[in-house]
Design a protein around this motif. Structure first.
Motif, PDB file in Angstrom:
ATOM      1  N   ARG A 173      -2.773 -49.547  -1.792  1.00 19.76           N
ATOM      2  CA  ARG A 173      -3.622 -48.474  -1.261  1.00 19.76           C
ATOM      3  C   ARG A 173      -2.802 -47.496  -0.437  1.00 19.76           C
ATOM      4  O   ARG A 173      -3.030 -46.290  -0.489  1.00 19.76           O
ATOM      5  CB  ARG A 173      -4.719 -49.100  -0.414  1.00 19.76           C
ATOM      6  N   TRP A 174      -1.822 -47.989   0.310  1.00 14.93           N
ATOM      7  CA  TRP A 174      -1.010 -47.118   1.152  1.00 14.93           C
ATOM      8  C   TRP A 174      -0.132 -46.194   0.324  1.00 14.93           C
ATOM      9  O   TRP A 174       0.060 -45.036   0.678  1.00 14.93           O
ATOM     10  CB  TRP A 174      -0.170 -47.933   2.120  1.00 14.93           C
ATOM     11  N   HIS A 175       0.394 -46.701  -0.764  1.00 13.47           N
ATOM     12  CA  HIS A 175       1.182 -45.830  -1.644  1.00 13.47           C
ATOM     13  C   HIS A 175       0.306 -44.732  -2.228  1.00 13.47           C
ATOM     14  O   HIS A 175       0.724 -43.574  -2.329  1.00 13.47           O
ATOM     15  CB  HIS A 175       1.821 -46.635  -2.770  1.00 13.47           C
ATOM     16  N   ALA A 176      -0.912 -45.085  -2.616  1.00 14.47           N
ATOM     17  CA  ALA A 176      -1.825 -44.089  -3.177  1.00 14.47           C
ATOM     18  C   ALA A 176      -2.206 -43.047  -2.130  1.00 14.47           C
ATOM     19  O   ALA A 176      -2.275 -41.849  -2.436  1.00 14.47           O
ATOM     20  CB  ALA A 176      -3.073 -44.773  -3.724  1.00 14.47           C
ATOM     21  N   LEU A 177      -2.448 -43.478  -0.903  1.00 15.59           N
ATOM     22  CA  LEU A 177      -2.789 -42.525   0.159  1.00 15.59           C
ATOM     23  C   LEU A 177      -1.616 -41.604   0.478  1.00 15.59           C
ATOM     24  O   LEU A 177      -1.801 -40.399   0.681  1.00 15.59           O
ATOM     25  CB  LEU A 177      -3.223 -43.274   1.422  1.00 15.59           C
ATOM     26  N   PHE A 178      -0.413 -42.151   0.526  1.00 19.39           N
ATOM     27  CA  PHE A 178       0.761 -41.330   0.781  1.00 19.39           C
ATOM     28  C   PHE A 178       0.965 -40.315  -0.345  1.00 19.39           C
ATOM     29  O   PHE A 178       1.258 -39.146  -0.101  1.00 19.39           O
ATOM     30  CB  PHE A 178       2.005 -42.215   0.927  1.00 19.39           C
ATOM     31  N   TRP A 179       0.790 -40.743  -1.582  1.00 20.99           N
ATOM     32  CA  TRP A 179       0.962 -39.851  -2.728  1.00 20.99           C
ATOM     33  C   TRP A 179      -0.071 -38.723  -2.694  1.00 20.99           C
ATOM     34  O   TRP A 179       0.268 -37.555  -2.884  1.00 20.99           O
ATOM     35  CB  TRP A 179       0.840 -40.645  -4.029  1.00 20.99           C
ATOM     36  N   SER A 180      -1.342 -39.071  -2.435  1.00 19.97           N
ATOM     37  CA  SER A 180      -2.372 -38.033  -2.406  1.00 19.97           C
ATOM     38  C   SER A 180      -2.150 -37.073  -1.230  1.00 19.97           C
ATOM     39  O   SER A 180      -2.360 -35.863  -1.364  1.00 19.97           O
ATOM     40  CB  SER A 180      -3.764 -38.646  -2.353  1.00 19.97           C
ATOM     41  N   ALA A 181      -1.700 -37.593  -0.093  1.00 17.18           N
ATOM     42  CA  ALA A 181      -1.418 -36.717   1.049  1.00 17.18           C
ATOM     43  C   ALA A 181      -0.256 -35.785   0.740  1.00 17.18           C
ATOM     44  O   ALA A 181      -0.285 -34.596   1.119  1.00 17.18           O
ATOM     45  CB  ALA A 181      -1.108 -37.552   2.282  1.00 17.18           C
ATOM     46  N   SER A 182       0.742 -36.281   0.025  1.00 12.39           N
ATOM     47  CA  SER A 182       1.863 -35.404  -0.320  1.00 12.39           C
ATOM     48  C   SER A 182       1.439 -34.334  -1.322  1.00 12.39           C
ATOM     49  O   SER A 182       1.917 -33.200  -1.256  1.00 12.39           O
ATOM     50  CB  SER A 182       3.036 -36.220  -0.862  1.00 12.39           C
ATOM     51  N   MET A 183       0.521 -34.650  -2.233  1.00 12.31           N
ATOM     52  CA  MET A 183       0.022 -33.635  -3.165  1.00 12.31           C
ATOM     53  C   MET A 183      -0.781 -32.564  -2.425  1.00 12.31           C
ATOM     54  O   MET A 183      -0.645 -31.363  -2.700  1.00 12.31           O
ATOM     55  CB  MET A 183      -0.859 -34.272  -4.246  1.00 12.31           C
ATOM     56  N   LEU A 184      -1.617 -32.986  -1.479  1.00  9.95           N
ATOM     57  CA  LEU A 184      -2.381 -32.016  -0.695  1.00  9.95           C
ATOM     58  C   LEU A 184      -1.465 -31.142   0.165  1.00  9.95           C
ATOM     59  O   LEU A 184      -1.694 -29.929   0.287  1.00  9.95           O
ATOM     60  CB  LEU A 184      -3.398 -32.735   0.186  1.00  9.95           C
TER      61      LEU A 184
ATOM     62  N   ILE B  39       4.140 -43.261 -11.946  1.00 10.79           N
ATOM     63  CA  ILE B  39       2.715 -43.287 -11.629  1.00 10.79           C
ATOM     64  C   ILE B  39       2.186 -44.715 -11.531  1.00 10.79           C
ATOM     65  O   ILE B  39       1.286 -44.993 -10.755  1.00 10.79           O
ATOM     66  CB  ILE B  39       1.917 -42.423 -12.637  1.00 10.79           C
ATOM     67  N   ARG B  40       2.747 -45.646 -12.289  1.00 13.39           N
ATOM     68  CA  ARG B  40       2.251 -47.027 -12.201  1.00 13.39           C
ATOM     69  C   ARG B  40       2.657 -47.671 -10.884  1.00 13.39           C
ATOM     70  O   ARG B  40       2.001 -48.591 -10.417  1.00 13.39           O
ATOM     71  CB  ARG B  40       2.715 -47.842 -13.395  1.00 13.39           C
ATOM     72  N   ASN B  41       3.747 -47.189 -10.263  1.00 11.12           N
ATOM     73  CA  ASN B  41       4.160 -47.724  -8.967  1.00 11.12           C
ATOM     74  C   ASN B  41       3.385 -47.105  -7.814  1.00 11.12           C
ATOM     75  O   ASN B  41       3.304 -47.695  -6.743  1.00 11.12           O
ATOM     76  CB  ASN B  41       5.652 -47.493  -8.744  1.00 11.12           C
ATOM     77  N   VAL B  42       2.832 -45.928  -8.021  1.00 11.31           N
ATOM     78  CA  VAL B  42       2.115 -45.235  -6.952  1.00 11.31           C
ATOM     79  C   VAL B  42       0.869 -46.006  -6.549  1.00 11.31           C
ATOM     80  O   VAL B  42       0.572 -46.158  -5.370  1.00 11.31           O
ATOM     81  CB  VAL B  42       1.744 -43.798  -7.385  1.00 11.31           C
ATOM     82  N   PHE B  43       0.152 -46.512  -7.522  1.00  5.17           N
ATOM     83  CA  PHE B  43      -1.137 -47.127  -7.239  1.00  5.17           C
ATOM     84  C   PHE B  43      -1.072 -48.645  -7.137  1.00  5.17           C
ATOM     85  O   PHE B  43      -2.082 -49.315  -7.266  1.00  5.17           O
ATOM     86  CB  PHE B  43      -2.154 -46.687  -8.282  1.00  5.17           C
ATOM     87  N   LYS B  44       0.117 -49.209  -6.889  1.00  3.03           N
ATOM     88  CA  LYS B  44       0.218 -50.644  -6.682  1.00  3.03           C
ATOM     89  C   LYS B  44      -0.425 -51.052  -5.368  1.00  3.03           C
ATOM     90  O   LYS B  44      -0.960 -52.145  -5.256  1.00  3.03           O
ATOM     91  CB  LYS B  44       1.673 -51.098  -6.716  1.00  3.03           C
TER      92      LYS B  44
END
Length: 72
Positions: A13-24, A6-11
């Motif tokens: 903005r693009w990683h955070a967007l990709f992670w949230s899109a994969s959750m959706l 989780i600490r690497n996800v939000f390093k």
């Protein structure tokens, strides 16, 4: 666990967007559409069960933290 830490996800903005899109996408793919999976027999059985319990009144609410008053 699974996927990136989780600490690497939000390093970035693009990683955070990709992670949230994969959750959706996971949520979208895992929930069946309303027409899938059920048949008329299941719906009729549920309707019969609900009709059988419709006339019963739910028990009155009783506060579990209230002190019981002695009956006179």
């Amino acid at each position: 666990m699974f996927g990136p830490k989780i600490r690497n996800v939000f390093k970035s903005r693009w990683h955070a967007l990709f992670w949230s899109a994969s959750m959706l996408l996971t949520a979208y793919c895992s929930v069946p559409s309303p027409g899938e999976g059920g048949d008329a027999n299941d719906a009729a059985q549920l309707a019969g069960t609900l009709a059988a319990h419709a006339d019963k009144q739910p028990p009155a609410h009783r506060n579990p933290w209230a002190l019981d008053k002695p009956a006179n």
